[in-house]
Motif scaffolding. Structure first.
Motif, PDB file in Angstrom:
ATOM      1  N   ILE A 299     -13.880  -1.491  -5.614  1.00 33.85           N
ATOM      2  CA  ILE A 299     -13.375  -2.834  -5.429  1.00 33.85           C
ATOM      3  C   ILE A 299     -14.350  -3.876  -5.463  1.00 33.85           C
ATOM      4  CG2 ILE A 299     -12.277  -3.948  -3.454  1.00 33.85           C
ATOM      5  CD1 ILE A 299     -10.868  -1.292  -2.613  1.00 33.85           C
TER       6      ILE A 299
ATOM      7  N   TYR B 261      -7.171  -0.030  -0.674  1.00 34.12           N
ATOM      8  CA  TYR B 261      -8.190   1.082  -0.053  1.00 34.12           C
ATOM      9  C   TYR B 261      -7.405   2.351   0.742  1.00 34.12           C
ATOM     10  CZ  TYR B 261     -12.313   2.802   2.067  1.00 34.12           C
ATOM     11  OH  TYR B 261     -13.375   3.789   2.614  1.00 34.12           O
TER      12      TYR B 261
ATOM     13  N   SER C  71       0.807  -1.382   0.085  1.00 35.86           N
ATOM     14  CA  SER C  71      -0.099  -0.014  -0.059  1.00 35.86           C
ATOM     15  C   SER C  71       0.937   1.287   0.089  1.00 35.86           C
ATOM     16  CB  SER C  71      -0.915   0.012   1.206  1.00 35.86           C
ATOM     17  OG  SER C  71      -1.613   1.271   1.150  1.00 35.86           O
TER      18      SER C  71
ATOM     19  N   GLY D 131      -5.659   4.752  -1.609  1.00 36.22           N
ATOM     20  CA  GLY D 131      -6.588   5.715  -2.046  1.00 36.22           C
ATOM     21  C   GLY D 131      -7.100   6.640  -1.233  1.00 36.22           C
ATOM     22  N   ILE D 132      -7.289   6.383   0.030  1.00 36.90           N
ATOM     23  CA  ILE D 132      -7.915   7.270   0.970  1.00 36.90           C
ATOM     24  C   ILE D 132      -6.802   8.321   1.295  1.00 36.90           C
ATOM     25  CG2 ILE D 132      -8.556   7.734   3.396  1.00 36.90           C
ATOM     26  CD1 ILE D 132     -10.812   6.120   1.489  1.00 36.90           C
TER      27      ILE D 132
ATOM     28  N   THR E  71      -7.825   1.575  -9.130  1.00 36.85           N
ATOM     29  CA  THR E  71      -8.142   0.484  -8.414  1.00 36.85           C
ATOM     30  C   THR E  71      -9.199  -0.644  -9.034  1.00 36.85           C
ATOM     31  OG1 THR E  71      -7.612   1.851  -6.364  1.00 36.85           O
ATOM     32  CG2 THR E  71      -9.168  -0.015  -6.073  1.00 36.85           C
TER      33      THR E  71
ATOM     34  N   SER F 126      -8.979   9.619  -2.775  1.00 32.04           N
ATOM     35  CA  SER F 126     -10.404   9.182  -3.409  1.00 32.04           C
ATOM     36  C   SER F 126     -11.589   9.091  -2.217  1.00 32.04           C
ATOM     37  CB  SER F 126      -9.901   7.578  -3.482  1.00 32.04           C
ATOM     38  OG  SER F 126      -9.048   7.402  -4.581  1.00 32.04           O
TER      39      SER F 126
ATOM     40  N   LEU G 197     -14.440   4.739  -3.846  1.00 26.59           N
ATOM     41  CA  LEU G 197     -13.274   3.590  -3.935  1.00 26.59           C
ATOM     42  C   LEU G 197     -13.743   2.304  -3.418  1.00 26.59           C
ATOM     43  CD1 LEU G 197     -10.266   3.334  -4.279  1.00 26.59           C
ATOM     44  CD2 LEU G 197      -9.836   4.049  -1.851  1.00 26.59           C
ATOM     45  N   ALA G 198     -14.544   2.123  -2.195  1.00 26.02           N
ATOM     46  CA  ALA G 198     -14.828   0.873  -1.879  1.00 26.02           C
ATOM     47  C   ALA G 198     -15.674   0.155  -3.143  1.00 26.02           C
ATOM     48  CB  ALA G 198     -15.997   0.919  -0.757  1.00 26.02           C
TER      49      ALA G 198
ATOM     50  N   PRO H 230     -14.124   7.841  -0.260  1.00 28.70           N
ATOM     51  CA  PRO H 230     -14.011   6.526   0.257  1.00 28.70           C
ATOM     52  C   PRO H 230     -15.238   5.491  -0.176  1.00 28.70           C
ATOM     53  CG  PRO H 230     -13.763   8.096   2.246  1.00 28.70           C
ATOM     54  CD  PRO H 230     -14.134   8.960   0.932  1.00 28.70           C
TER      55      PRO H 230
ATOM     56  N   PHE I 141      -8.650  -4.723  -1.049  1.00 29.88           N
ATOM     57  CA  PHE I 141      -9.144  -3.853   0.161  1.00 29.88           C
ATOM     58  C   PHE I 141      -7.876  -3.353   1.085  1.00 29.88           C
ATOM     59  CE2 PHE I 141     -13.687  -3.769  -0.251  1.00 29.88           C
ATOM     60  CZ  PHE I 141     -13.806  -2.360   0.185  1.00 29.88           C
TER      61      PHE I 141
ATOM     62  N   THR J 138      -8.965   5.797  -8.031  1.00 29.01           N
ATOM     63  CA  THR J 138      -9.988   5.063  -8.094  1.00 29.01           C
ATOM     64  C   THR J 138     -10.270   4.321  -9.188  1.00 29.01           C
ATOM     65  OG1 THR J 138     -11.018   6.483  -6.400  1.00 29.01           O
ATOM     66  CG2 THR J 138     -12.529   5.055  -7.598  1.00 29.01           C
TER      67      THR J 138
END
Length: 168
Positions: free
Chosen positions: A72, A55, A8, A58-59, A29, A63, A68-69, A65, A51, A26
């Motif tokens: 994924i 994730y 990460s 990205g945060i 991802t 991105s 972005l989730a 949140p 994740f 994003t």
């Protein structure tokens, strides 16, 4: 292992070095999740891989949140082919053939989703206090070394179409 190894932080470093905004990260991802799912055929495997790695990165890169989730979670679902039966003969459909047949539809839907993730995947633009220090503390290019086993896993999965062989 991937989360602990710092992949990460490697992605954060790489994206920061090229000036990648959160919205583009994003979209990246989403592509990564699709590639991993297509190669392994496992949505759960993708979630547990992507994740913890992408994730947090990205945060930190800005991105949104929830989007972005969603990037994924919006992976290509391969498992639905396992319950497909033939209409004209006995037995179940060929998984690889079914996935290949559906690929053109998945690519069209994926292309549309990719554009939407790139457009709406950025955060609010407001930078929280201390965000730059957190970003700097979570960047390390050494973590990208762990992408070598992932590349080997994907290569073997695609080449052999056997996730068990690839994992070993």
């Amino acid at each position: 292992l991937m989360a602990i190894s710092g992949v990460s932080q490697g992605f954060v470093w790489m994206a920061h070095m090229v000036g990648m905004p959160g919205s583009i990260f994003t979209a990246f991802t989403f592509l990564a999740a699709c590639l991993i799912t297509t190669a392994t055929g496992s949505s759960i495997g993708t979630l547990t891989t992507v994740f913890p790695i992408l994730y947090p990165a990205g945060i930190l890169l800005g991105s949104h949140p929830a989007i972005l989730a969603g990037a994924i979670l919006s992976d290509v679902t391969i498992a639905s082919t396992t319950n497909q039966r033939f209409r004209t003969k006995e037995g179940y459909a060929d998984i690889a053939g079914t996935v290949g047949y559906r690929l053109k539809y998945a690519l069209i839907a994926g292309g549309i989703a990719l554009v939407l993730f790139a457009v709406f995947g950025g955060g609010s633009g407001a930078v929280m206090e201390g965000a730059d220090e957190i970003l700097q503390a979570n960047m390390d290019p050494k973590g990208l070394i762990m992408l070598i086993p992932v590349a080997v896993l994907l290569f073997v999965s695609i080449r052999t179409r056997d996730i068990f062989k690839a994992v070993t």
